[in-house]
Scaffold this active site. Sequence first.
Site, PDB file in Angstrom:
ATOM      1  N   GLU A 100     -18.781  21.879 -15.098  1.00  0.00           N
ATOM      2  CA  GLU A 100     -19.054  20.548 -15.670  1.00  0.00           C
ATOM      3  C   GLU A 100     -18.200  19.480 -14.997  1.00  0.00           C
ATOM      4  O   GLU A 100     -18.669  18.379 -14.701  1.00  0.00           O
ATOM      5  CB  GLU A 100     -18.771  20.549 -17.182  1.00  0.00           C
ATOM      6  CG  GLU A 100     -19.803  21.316 -17.980  1.00  0.00           C
ATOM      7  CD  GLU A 100     -19.420  21.423 -19.450  1.00  0.00           C
ATOM      8  OE1 GLU A 100     -20.221  21.026 -20.289  1.00  0.00           O
ATOM      9  OE2 GLU A 100     -18.307  21.903 -19.769  1.00  0.00           O
TER      10      GLU A 100
ATOM     11  N   SER B  71       0.835  -1.219   0.000  1.00  0.00           N
ATOM     12  CA  SER B  71       0.000   0.000   0.000  1.00  0.00           C
ATOM     13  C   SER B  71       0.859   1.254   0.000  1.00  0.00           C
ATOM     14  O   SER B  71       0.345   2.363   0.002  1.00  0.00           O
ATOM     15  CB  SER B  71      -0.930   0.000   1.215  1.00  0.00           C
ATOM     16  OG  SER B  71      -0.195  -0.179   2.407  1.00  0.00           O
TER      17      SER B  71
ATOM     18  N   THR C  27     -39.846  25.800 -10.934  1.00  0.00           N
ATOM     19  CA  THR C  27     -40.109  24.418 -10.529  1.00  0.00           C
ATOM     20  C   THR C  27     -40.260  23.667 -11.853  1.00  0.00           C
ATOM     21  O   THR C  27     -40.748  24.243 -12.839  1.00  0.00           O
ATOM     22  CB  THR C  27     -41.405  24.269  -9.701  1.00  0.00           C
ATOM     23  OG1 THR C  27     -42.514  24.631 -10.522  1.00  0.00           O
ATOM     24  CG2 THR C  27     -41.407  25.153  -8.458  1.00  0.00           C
ATOM     25  N   HIS C  28     -39.827  22.429 -11.890  1.00  0.00           N
ATOM     26  CA  HIS C  28     -39.814  21.641 -13.135  1.00  0.00           C
ATOM     27  C   HIS C  28     -39.056  22.353 -14.251  1.00  0.00           C
ATOM     28  O   HIS C  28     -39.350  22.148 -15.433  1.00  0.00           O
ATOM     29  CB  HIS C  28     -41.232  21.340 -13.637  1.00  0.00           C
ATOM     30  CG  HIS C  28     -42.157  20.826 -12.578  1.00  0.00           C
ATOM     31  ND1 HIS C  28     -42.340  19.494 -12.326  1.00  0.00           N
ATOM     32  CD2 HIS C  28     -42.918  21.490 -11.672  1.00  0.00           C
ATOM     33  CE1 HIS C  28     -43.203  19.348 -11.331  1.00  0.00           C
ATOM     34  NE2 HIS C  28     -43.559  20.545 -10.903  1.00  0.00           N
TER      35      HIS C  28
ATOM     36  N   LYS D 138      -8.278   3.410   1.828  1.00  0.00           N
ATOM     37  CA  LYS D 138      -7.507   4.663   1.778  1.00  0.00           C
ATOM     38  C   LYS D 138      -7.581   5.443   0.478  1.00  0.00           C
ATOM     39  O   LYS D 138      -7.768   6.662   0.489  1.00  0.00           O
ATOM     40  CB  LYS D 138      -6.042   4.377   2.093  1.00  0.00           C
ATOM     41  CG  LYS D 138      -5.840   4.074   3.551  1.00  0.00           C
ATOM     42  CD  LYS D 138      -4.469   3.534   3.823  1.00  0.00           C
ATOM     43  CE  LYS D 138      -4.517   2.658   5.047  1.00  0.00           C
ATOM     44  NZ  LYS D 138      -5.417   1.480   4.884  1.00  0.00           N
TER      45      LYS D 138
ATOM     46  N   TYR E  65      -9.581  -6.672  12.327  1.00  0.00           N
ATOM     47  CA  TYR E  65      -8.902  -6.178  11.134  1.00  0.00           C
ATOM     48  C   TYR E  65      -8.880  -7.261  10.060  1.00  0.00           C
ATOM     49  O   TYR E  65      -8.633  -8.433  10.343  1.00  0.00           O
ATOM     50  CB  TYR E  65      -7.457  -5.744  11.448  1.00  0.00           C
ATOM     51  CG  TYR E  65      -6.730  -5.267  10.203  1.00  0.00           C
ATOM     52  CD1 TYR E  65      -6.881  -3.955   9.745  1.00  0.00           C
ATOM     53  CD2 TYR E  65      -5.962  -6.142   9.428  1.00  0.00           C
ATOM     54  CE1 TYR E  65      -6.267  -3.525   8.579  1.00  0.00           C
ATOM     55  CE2 TYR E  65      -5.342  -5.717   8.253  1.00  0.00           C
ATOM     56  CZ  TYR E  65      -5.505  -4.403   7.836  1.00  0.00           C
ATOM     57  OH  TYR E  65      -4.912  -3.986   6.673  1.00  0.00           O
TER      58      TYR E  65
HETATM   59  N1  ARG Z   1      -1.232  -1.429   5.183  1.00  0.00           N
HETATM   60  C1  ARG Z   1      -2.206  -1.896   6.110  1.00  0.00           C
HETATM   61  C2  ARG Z   1      -3.529  -1.179   5.878  1.00  0.00           C
HETATM   62  O1  ARG Z   1      -3.482  -0.139   5.307  1.00  0.00           O
HETATM   63  C3  ARG Z   1      -1.750  -1.661   7.509  1.00  0.00           C
HETATM   64  C4  ARG Z   1      -2.298  -2.613   8.502  1.00  0.00           C
HETATM   65  C5  ARG Z   1      -1.782  -3.982   8.212  1.00  0.00           C
HETATM   66  N2  ARG Z   1      -2.035  -4.893   9.269  1.00  0.00           N
HETATM   67  C6  ARG Z   1      -1.820  -6.189   9.100  1.00  0.00           C
HETATM   68  N3  ARG Z   1      -2.020  -6.953  10.116  1.00  0.00           N
HETATM   69  N4  ARG Z   1      -1.461  -6.696   7.938  1.00  0.00           N
HETATM   70  O2  ARG Z   1      -4.586  -1.627   6.259  1.00  0.00           O
END
Ligand code: ARG
Length: 468
Positions: A289, A22, A154-155, A324, A316
Amino acid sequence: MKLWGGRFTKPTNQLVEEFQASILFDQELVEEDIQGSLAHIQMLGECKIIPQEDVQKITDGLKRILERVGRGEVQFSLEQEDIHMNIEKLLIDEIGPVGGKLHTGRSRNDQVALDLHLYIRKQTVQLVQLLSQLQVVLLEQAEKYIDVILPGYTHLQRAQPVRFSHHLLAYASMFERDLERLVDSFKRVNTCPLGAGAMAGTTFPIDRNLVADQLGFERIYDNSMDAVSDRDYLVEFLSICSLIMIHLSRLSEELILWSSEEFRYVELDDAFCTGSSMMPQKKNPDIPELIRGKTGRVCGQLFSLLMILKALPLTYNKDMQEDKEGVFDTVRTLTGSLQLMVGIMETIKVNQTQMRENVEQGFSNATDLADYLVNKGLPFRQAHEVVGRMVLFCIQHGKVLLDCSLEEFQSFSTLIEKDIYIKLEVISVVEARKSEGGTAKVQVEKTLKLKKQKLVEIRTWVQDHNKN
Ligand code: ARG
């Protein structure tokens, strides 16, 4: 060498490396990541989990890395996957194995959550600031053009005349709600997830409130599993951003229509328009636009995040890494759109004559004729019928209500007297709408004043929250 290499017997497949990294986008979080690490290491020192001299080395090392990043000297590596491991690796390269103590009592799961909270907090304040700039411009223009009257629609059919200010203030009301939404969402973003560890908490005697205080958070997450898996604040943020884009898009649509030859109500400044490569006469409203077009992608980012989260088990999951890019893209898109809308609205030229002509051409005073008859005792439904027939008569004779003689009026209703001519004047029609929130001058001025007061409150809020 991977920071998690111990468990593994083979190098990572090259495609896996590229697919899962990432760093190409999460380097956007570099400042937040270091800011969070500085607070974490200080807490580890204060809680005597790490000796003070190591804390000092790590702190100095992190600050040097931040400076190098600022000078553009740092090359992030794909092999270190993400911003968190890149920084940790840089730290170890910089100060030696003692750098490896930074990650004590912490996981990337609570670390990335912390970075995102810091990031959204900062962006929320910046967006409030930027949106209030647009609000200032709208209020200034509303004040300046308080006496300009245009047909309200309106419309997309001419309905009743309104003050141009009234129209602008409708947008100011939308943006005021958006400002309130951003301010309100800040409360929830301002919660610190650090200390949740991977998901269950940590065995080290950490002090979560110390970190939270240092970073200016109002409170800490009360459940470590929620702390690492919560992305509600991102959904909320993207949803507010989508709504702001939709409001900007509706305003853009009106600017596009109004600047066309067909309407000719406004002219956009040359600095905010572009030409055609083929047709020399063209001056195109590309910016409104584009804002209208970009609204689609911002709403798309919201939907994408909702779908990412839809069936995720606690806590997680790597899916969350997909949260992101849409957020960063949204911040860039909305920031640009707001900056440009400020410029467009500041420099807009208003063609009062054309607006006035269109008001006078149509039948936007027809309701007033009906209301006149109601005031003389006729039930509204009958009045509506009488005026409807009279409008048809005018259309057949190519004229408007005010062109009719008193005899013509009276042939439709004997209740009509000479004073009708004043009642049907544009200004009388506008000024008759004195009900709360109506388009009469007193009401528009009242709203304007309230909105200005609200802006003062918002600006104080920005000052109070710009610190972190
Ligand atoms: N790059 C990961 C993310 O953005 C960070 C967290 C990763 N955690 C893990 N246990 N692999 O989500």
